[in-house]
Enzyme design. Structure first.
Site, PDB file in Angstrom:
ATOM      1  N   ASP A 175      -5.666  -2.901  -3.060  1.00 16.68           N
ATOM      2  CA  ASP A 175      -4.637  -2.592  -2.078  1.00 16.68           C
ATOM      3  C   ASP A 175      -3.906  -3.832  -1.561  1.00 16.68           C
ATOM      4  O   ASP A 175      -4.527  -4.809  -1.150  1.00 16.68           O
ATOM      5  CB  ASP A 175      -5.293  -1.855  -0.908  1.00 16.68           C
ATOM      6  N   SER A 218       0.829  -1.200   0.000  1.00 12.67           N
ATOM      7  CA  SER A 218       0.000   0.000   0.000  1.00 12.67           C
ATOM      8  C   SER A 218       0.871   1.261   0.000  1.00 12.67           C
ATOM      9  O   SER A 218       1.730   1.414  -0.857  1.00 12.67           O
ATOM     10  CB  SER A 218      -0.949  -0.035   1.203  1.00 12.67           C
TER      11      SER A 218
END
Length: 769
Positions: free
Chosen positions: A323, A86
């Site tokens: 993500d 991320s």
């Protein structure tokens, strides 16, 4: 550096950096990774005897020089493994690009300070139609974020109004669709890579042959099927969602770690925070590149490599990536796996350094009654927070077990070394021409040592031979599977079965009978395919060279070390699937008889030629050494079969290269308390609004970036100093003075750029003193 015995001892502080996710705390993490970059730059400059450094990099260079003077140790800092998820994935990608290419990391600062703003990120089609749209949503948004409108009064007036206005804009944008623009963020990333490429280029920050490996976690929303073999039923299908995108420069100088389109693809995918950004599809990147008139020549090769299942099924266009923190927020595992096959030229201090921008309790939601979470809090935690915030205990235990295994291994090596030295001395001590090695003599002496080791090992040599054969068959199957490019454990199993059948017809199996030096088919097989034996032998010789440098001097042994690593590089290059691309059609067409494929692989590996080149290099380098040192290095080299028989069963898949204990360090607001205690709550603004806070204020971003640099500097100094042995520690008060110098250098460098937070600079100068 002089070649006498008084030359300082050399030591490498190797950093495997693991970067957590953190949403808007990405800005803080960028400040930390920038200090890692500055320390690596300083280390390279000290090694090259250059002085054109400023800011904190100059302070780090002074620290390394002071360590050399005070402790007689020349420390080189090498961040050679980076893994991120991320927000940490983005920062890891840009840091790796800067290390590999020599480009500046400064353009990423502009991306975070200017681009990571809700007004820049929000999709134009998602913006509220008017200033009155969904005004009723504001109290609900503040409540969900665990913060009321009244609490905004804690900020100064200018910041308070900025946050209020941008939060209003954000929560009144479209609902039930991600408000942030995926294509807009993709273009920001492409712009940042282009800006980096336009900066003045410095040298690669790692030595030649030292690979930089980057791993980025991503989540495949739809998933792809994986076959699992069971006893009953014999096979089941499960869906796998976890992905890891690997990149490496293979230890070579390069203009870019990978095509900027590929790095952008990984950065955009790993940071597709659910609900905020739309999932990434390859079509989004294709459109962005088309609009810019940019080419992506390696598109197919890249997509086949990182999404092999989807590529084979022709579903690349439909693959939705989200993500990386959803399933792997702390990507230790790929970084641990990368420890295999790391070259080791001298003493290694290996650290795993993980960046956790907000440690401790992760939940800041309201609604719990008497400690019991409420209905909505339970659901939100289950689907969002809990999967991301799993502790890293399992990873740390794996590292601790590896360290214990390493220590046992080193104890075994030290225990058997005197006996092996005596055996080798008795075997070769009176050998004529031992002081004049030639390639032909090395071949004869090595075979003599191998036969003697087999004879002295007795019946235990059979077990060693079986293990070697099994490992080599595994290596062949894995290499050919990679050459074929078709994913899946079933295909690997099929390849392995065909190889086993072909070798069985040649009289080579995992149960091959080893008598004396081994059966003829088994010996011929190992001479043709046992590449790992050659690698282990050279790496042990490299360790012996490093040990001898303490008394003989690095310059004296440098020619031999260089030839060892030149040969080692050639063997390692032979492991690469790309080297054997001409065999792809044969691998994919393999149905029954694998003997032609084995013959073709043996020809492609050509270990006979690699052995001859190595013998020529080693013989020439040994001849240049002083007589006593030449004899010691030669006997160590020839004694390897004895060591391998004793230690191969203990290796458990590990190499003998970077075979040193591992220590783990954390960088977080809780660990950097020299300036201000209190952790994230006392220093960071981005933790507000469930870690989205920095998206709502330039002042917040500047605050977190500056604290990131300060905390990064403090921890980088701590970690560097901790590599010194107890007696070599710096004198009292020096570490505190070095930290103060780094803090002030950072403030001086950033004060003009960070114009939104002048009160913070005043406060920090007062607190630093």
């Amino acid at each position: 550096m002089s070649g006498d015995a008084s030359a300082p001892k050399e030591k490498e502080l190797r950093l495997a950096l693991v970067c957590y996710g953190g949403i808007s705390l990405a800005v803080y993490m960028h400040g930390i990774t920038k200090e890692v970059w500055h320390l690596a730059r300083a280390s390279r400059a000290v090694h090259d005897d250059t002085t054109d450094l400023t800011g904190s990099a100059r302070v780090y260079a002074d620290l390394l020089n002071e360590i050399r003077e005070a402790a007689d140790i020349r420390v080189r800092v090498l961040p050679d493994i980076v893994a991120g998820a991320s927000a940490g994935g983005i920062n890891g990608i840009f840091l790796a690009q800067a290390i590999a290419s020599g480009q500046s990391l400064d353009p990423l600062t502009d991306l975070w300070l200017d681009g990571a703003d809700v007004e820049r990120l929000i999709d134009a089609d998602a913006a509220p139609a008017s200033r009155f749209a969904k005004v009723w949503a504001l109290p609900l948004a503040w409540m969900a974020a665990g913060r009321s409108a009244d609490q905004l009064d804690e900020a100064d007036e200018g910041t308070r109004e900025e946050v209020r206005a941008k939060l209003s804009h954000f929560v009144r944008s479209r609902w039930f669709e991600p408000p942030f623009s995926g294509s807009g963020f993709t273009n920001m990333l492409l712009d940042a890579f282009a800006a980096m490429a336009g900066t003045a280029r410095g040298p690669r920050l790692l030595p030649p042959g030292q690979p930089l490996d980057l791993f980025v976690t991503v989540t495949d929303f739809t998933g792809h099927p994986e076959r699992l073999e069971l006893h009953s039923p014999p096979e089941v299908i499960e869906t796998e969602h976890r992905l890891v995108f690997p990149f490496s420069d293979s230890g070579r100088a390069c203009d870019t770690l990978a095509d900027p389109a590929e790095l952008t693809f990984a950065a955009r995918a790993t940071s597709s925070f659910p609900g905020a950004f739309p999932p990434l599809t390859v079509t989004e990147l294709d459109m962005a590149l088309e609009q810019r008139g940019a080419r992506w020549p390696g598109r197919s090769v890249f997509l086949r490599r990182i999404l092999p299942r989807q590529f084979a099924a022709n579903t690349i266009a439909k693959t939705a990536l989200i993500d990386g923190s959803v399933l792997a927020n702390a990507p230790f595992r790929p970084a641990i796996d990368a420890l295999r096959d790391r070259p080791a030229r001298r003493e290694i201090d290996r650290r795993f350094v993980y960046i956790d921008p907000s440690p401790g309790t992760k939940f800041r939601l309201s609604g719990a009654v008497d400690g019991v979470p409420g209905f909505f809090q339970t659901i939100l935690g289950a689907v969002s927070e809990l999967p991301r915030q799993q502790p890293i205990r399992d990873n740390l235990e794996a590292l601790a077990e590896r360290t214990r295994r390493i220590e046992r291994m080193r104890a075994v090596l030290e225990a058997i070394r005197p006996d092996i030295d005596r055996e080798i001395e008795q075997l070769f001590g009176r050998t004529f021409f031992l002081d004049r090695p030639t390639p032909a003599r090395l071949v004869a002496w090595r075979r003599r040592a191998q036969e003697s080791a087999a004879e002295r090992a007795g019946f235990s040599y059979a077990g060693y031979g079986h293990l070697k054969t099994s490992n080599v068959i595994e290596f062949i199957a894995t290499l050919l599977h990679a050459v074929g490019g078709a994913p899946g454990t079933q295909r690997w199993s099929n390849t392995r079965a065909r190889i086993d059948q072909a070798l069985g017809r040649r009289g080579v199996t995992e149960r091959a009978v080893f008598t004396g030096a081994g059966s003829e088919p088994a010996v011929a097989f190992l001479r043709t395919f046992d590449l790992d034996f050659r690698v282990r032998r050279l790496r042990l010789l490299a360790r012996r060279i490093s040990e001898a440098e303490a008394t003989a001097g690095a310059a004296t042994l440098e020619p031999l070390r260089n030839e060892v690593y030149a040969s080692l590089g050639a063997y390692l290059d032979a492991r690469r699937p790309e080297r054997h691309r001409s065999l792809r059609a044969m691998v994919r067409g393999l149905r029954e008889d694998a003997e032609p494929l084995l013959d073709a692989l043996g020809t492609s590996l050509d270990l006979t030629k690699l052995d001859a080149d190595t013998d020529a290099r080693i013989a020439a380098a040994l001849a240049a050494l002083p007589r006593d040192l030449r004899r010691a290095m030669l006997l160590n080299y020839l004694g390897f079969p004895y060591i391998d028989v004793a230690t191969l069963p203990l290796l458990q898949g590990e190499g003998t290269d970077e075979y040193d204990p591992i220590r783990v360090d954390r960088i977080s607001p809780d660990d950097a308390r020299t300036i201000r205690s209190g952790g994230a709550e006392a220093t960071l603004k981005g933790i507000q609004f469930n870690s989205f806070g920095a998206f709502f204020s330039r002042a917040y971003r500047e605050n977190d970036y500056l604290w990131g640099r300060l905390h990064g500097a403090e921890r980088m100094i701590d970690i560097t100093v901790s590599t010194l042995p107890g007696p070599g520690r710096l004198r009292a008060g020096r570490v505190a003075a070095i930290k103060r110098a780094a803090f002030l250098a950072i403030l001086d460098e950033e004060e003009k750029r960070l114009a939104a937070i002048p009160p913070l600079f005043t406060a920090l100068r007062r607190e630093i003193g």
